[in-house]
Design a protein around this motif. Structure first.
Motif, PDB file in Angstrom:
ATOM      1  N   ARG A   1      -4.105   7.141   9.811  1.00  0.00           N
ATOM      2  CA  ARG A   1      -4.150   8.614   9.783  1.00  0.00           C
ATOM      3  C   ARG A   1      -3.649   9.135   8.431  1.00  0.00           C
ATOM      4  N   HIS A   2      -2.620   8.480   7.887  1.00  0.00           N
ATOM      5  CA  HIS A   2      -2.100   8.870   6.575  1.00  0.00           C
ATOM      6  C   HIS A   2      -3.142   8.568   5.497  1.00  0.00           C
ATOM      7  N   ASN A   3      -3.775   7.401   5.571  1.00  0.00           N
ATOM      8  CA  ASN A   3      -4.802   7.042   4.587  1.00  0.00           C
ATOM      9  C   ASN A   3      -5.910   8.088   4.525  1.00  0.00           C
ATOM     10  N   GLU A   4      -6.332   8.543   5.694  1.00  0.00           N
ATOM     11  CA  GLU A   4      -7.488   9.428   5.765  1.00  0.00           C
ATOM     12  C   GLU A   4      -7.306  10.714   4.968  1.00  0.00           C
ATOM     13  N   SER A   5      -6.063  11.146   4.820  1.00  0.00           N
ATOM     14  CA  SER A   5      -5.815  12.404   4.111  1.00  0.00           C
ATOM     15  C   SER A   5      -5.137  12.188   2.768  1.00  0.00           C
ATOM     16  N   SER A   6      -5.156  10.939   2.277  1.00  0.00           N
ATOM     17  CA  SER A   6      -4.541  10.678   0.970  1.00  0.00           C
ATOM     18  C   SER A   6      -5.444   9.765   0.147  1.00  0.00           C
ATOM     19  N   ASN A   7      -5.108   8.484   0.058  1.00  0.00           N
ATOM     20  CA  ASN A   7      -5.905   7.602  -0.804  1.00  0.00           C
ATOM     21  C   ASN A   7      -7.183   7.086  -0.153  1.00  0.00           C
ATOM     22  N   GLN A   8      -7.373   7.336   1.135  1.00  0.00           N
ATOM     23  CA  GLN A   8      -8.541   6.956   1.921  1.00  0.00           C
ATOM     24  C   GLN A   8      -8.672   5.441   2.083  1.00  0.00           C
ATOM     25  N   ASN A   9      -8.977   4.715   0.990  1.00  0.00           N
ATOM     26  CA  ASN A   9      -9.084   3.257   1.064  1.00  0.00           C
ATOM     27  C   ASN A   9      -9.141   2.720  -0.361  1.00  0.00           C
ATOM     28  N   PRO A  10      -8.950   1.412  -0.545  1.00  0.00           N
ATOM     29  CA  PRO A  10      -9.007   0.877  -1.909  1.00  0.00           C
ATOM     30  C   PRO A  10     -10.384   1.070  -2.533  1.00  0.00           C
ATOM     31  N   SER A  11     -10.434   0.927  -3.841  1.00  0.00           N
ATOM     32  CA  SER A  11     -11.685   1.033  -4.587  1.00  0.00           C
ATOM     33  C   SER A  11     -12.768   0.149  -3.977  1.00  0.00           C
ATOM     34  N   GLY A  12     -13.951   0.730  -3.780  1.00  0.00           N
ATOM     35  CA  GLY A  12     -15.059  -0.042  -3.234  1.00  0.00           C
ATOM     36  C   GLY A  12     -15.473  -1.176  -4.146  1.00  0.00           C
TER      37      GLY A  12
END
Length: 534
Positions: free
Chosen positions: A377-388
């Motif tokens: 939930r925190h990821n979704e509103s911040s860094n989302q995920n690592p570089s593709g």
């Protein structure tokens, strides 16, 4: 160290008789994948460890941690847009919902990589016989791969791509085999980012986090702006002392401390930064029992876990033979906290930074389903995920090229490389440092040598403070042409801490053999100059 029975610990678990299934084996991965059918991982596909784990027959569920989650963490709601991505795999669906750019506008048609072919890992061997791997834009639809650039270059989910989640889930089961059922993995943008999120999940302003007396400086410096303070636990050659931790918690005075009793422990158990200490099996078990007694949640930071080295034998003692197989290598590793975590009270933070490349900015956490859900939930509103692009490169290297077997061979290679580097710096210390002033313990893991200096032998010890002598020596070393880290930079407590010992941290990870030896020689000159030994 006092044995666990001497620390007055009451075991609170009721599931010690649970039969835990054996871990996934390297050879078992292809069979499991074949049984699971065709892998489907398109744009913004869900990546859930439950898709890739083995059966959890007999394993208990993790404890819940609602009582420790912060107000911020509890208030986070699922992302509406991310949640809608679950419908993207609906046959015939035309999506006008998410803001996913059309892949024809991604100006990268193909990536080409040259990677080592196990077990030939040296740069020279890679140049001569390395494997060329390619990633195309539409490899999935063309049946060439399970991952392509049309997916990797687009937005993804907060867990990370399912392609890489599958790999880290399998790897986690091979290495750790968590003994409770509902564990999960989620990708991170490196451990520092994961740690900042963990603080915000578990701590409020004014809270204390427990750690080793000397700890990773960025861990402290990340916490301070959040209003979180560190409290250092005494250490010895194996790191954190469980009886000291138990004493602090058993005698906690909220009024005197001005804060509630700590409920989070941050620890680097293997090749600890900065001390290089590695907690033995009994030490880890004792610390876990103290955590159970006081209901402490453990943040297990393990960037150096796979940099466990051969025993240091010295020049006149035969070397210990290295592990000859991947199974022997795994059996030689220290047990992890998450592998002994029957409660689900551990968030393990892994990283590719020290074993593949820090610039990848990719790691992952392993924790209970509840904690990973809050983390995502925190990821979704911040860094989302690592570089593709980073995820694609790692997928091509680890999954399609090496597989789990090849990756373990790579880690065995690193074990020998770091053993050699450690032995070189220790030999340089033995030759060039005045051992009546400087002492050290050969590290069993990691990339740091922790040098202790008997500052009380300094000619001005009666008139200068330990901090003044430390600064004098640091500047003298710089003057001699060597940069070495001051121990005071790594103190857990940044106020009201009075050091009794002086340390300097040297790394044996970066410089060439010749430069490393020369640097220690220069540091020896600085020590002799400051301590009047010329």
């Amino acid at each position: 160290m006092a044995p666990p029975s001497a620390i007055d610990i009451v075991h609170v678990a009721d599931n010690m008789d649970t039969v835990i299934p054996g871990p996934l084996t390297v050879k078992g991965v292809p069979a499991r994948r074949a049984k699971s059918g065709k892998f489907v991982g398109g744009t913004a596909a869900l990546g859930d460890s439950d898709f890739f784990k083995g059966p959890d027959t007999g394993k208990p569920k993790a404890k819940r941690w609602d009582h420790y989650l912060s107000v911020e963490s509890k208030s986070r709601q699922p992302s509406s847009l991310k949640g809608a991505a679950k419908y993207l795999n609906t046959p015939g669906l035309i999506s006008l919902g998410g803001g996913l750019p059309c892949s024809e506008y991604f100006p990268i048609e193909e990536l080409t990589l040259k990677v080592p072919s196990p077990p030939h890992f040296s740069e020279k061997q890679t140049k001569q016989s390395g494997t060329i791997v390619k990633a195309g834009k539409y490899d999935i639809s063309e049946g060439k791969s399970a991952y392509d650039l049309s997916v990797a270059l687009n937005y993804g989910m907060g867990t990370g791509s399912p392609q890489l989640i599958r790999w880290v889930t399998e790897h986690t089961e091979i290495v750790n085999n968590p003994p409770y059922a509902d564990w999960q993995c989620a990708l991170t943008v490196g451990t520092s980012s994961a740690l900042e999120q963990a603080y915000r999940m578990f701590c409020e302003r004014g809270d204390y986090v427990l750690s080793e007396e000397y700890t990773f400086s960025s861990a402290v410096e990340t916490a301070l702006p959040l209003g979180i303070k560190f409290l250092g636990i005494k250490m010895d050659s194996e790191g954190l002392l469980p009886e000291s931790m138990d004493d602090i918690l058993s005698n906690w005075d909220e009024k005197a401390r001005g804060a509630r009793k700590p409920h989070v422990l941050y620890t680097v158990p293997t090749g600890q930064n900065p001390s290089g200490a590695t907690q033995g099996v009994a030490r880890r078990q004792a610390i876990y029992l103290v955590a159970q007694k006081h209901d402490i949640y453990i943040l297990e930071d393990e960037p150096y876990y796979f940099l466990q080295m051969q025993p240091h034998t010295g020049p006149d003692t035969p070397d210990v033979p290295p592990p000859a197989t991947n199974d022997a290598f795994l059996n030689a590793l220290m047990p992890t906290y998450v592998s002994m975590d029957i409660d689900g009270r551990v968030m393990r933070m892994d990283s590719f930074s020290k074993v593949v490349a820090p610039g990848s900015r990719v790691g992952w956490i392993t924790a209970s389903e509840q904690i990973v859900e809050r983390f995502v939930r925190h990821n979704e509103s911040s860094n989302q995920n690592p570089s593709g692009i980073s995820q694609m490169v790692l997928f091509k290297l680890l999954d399609e090229s090496w597989g789990h077997d090849g990756y373990l061979q790579w880690l065995r290679n690193l074990r020998l490389e770091y053993t050699r580097r450690r032995d070189i710096i220790i030999a340089a210390c033995e030759k060039h440092l005045p051992q009546e002033i400087v002492s050290w313990n050969p590290p069993a893991a990691g990339m740091f040598l922790w040098l202790k200096l008997n500052w009380q032998l300094h000619p001005a010890a009666s008139s200068k403070s330990i901090s003044e002598i430390e600064e004098e020596l640091f500047l003298s070393a710089v003057g001699q042409g060597v940069l070495i880290s001051r121990g005071s930079w790594f103190t857990a407590e940044r106020s009201n801490f009075i050091p009794h010992d002086m340390f300097f941290r040297a790394t044996f990870a970066a410089a060439t053999e010749e430069k490393m030896t020369e640097a220690i020689e220069r540091f020896g000159v600085a020590v002799r100059s400051c301590f009047g030994l010329e």
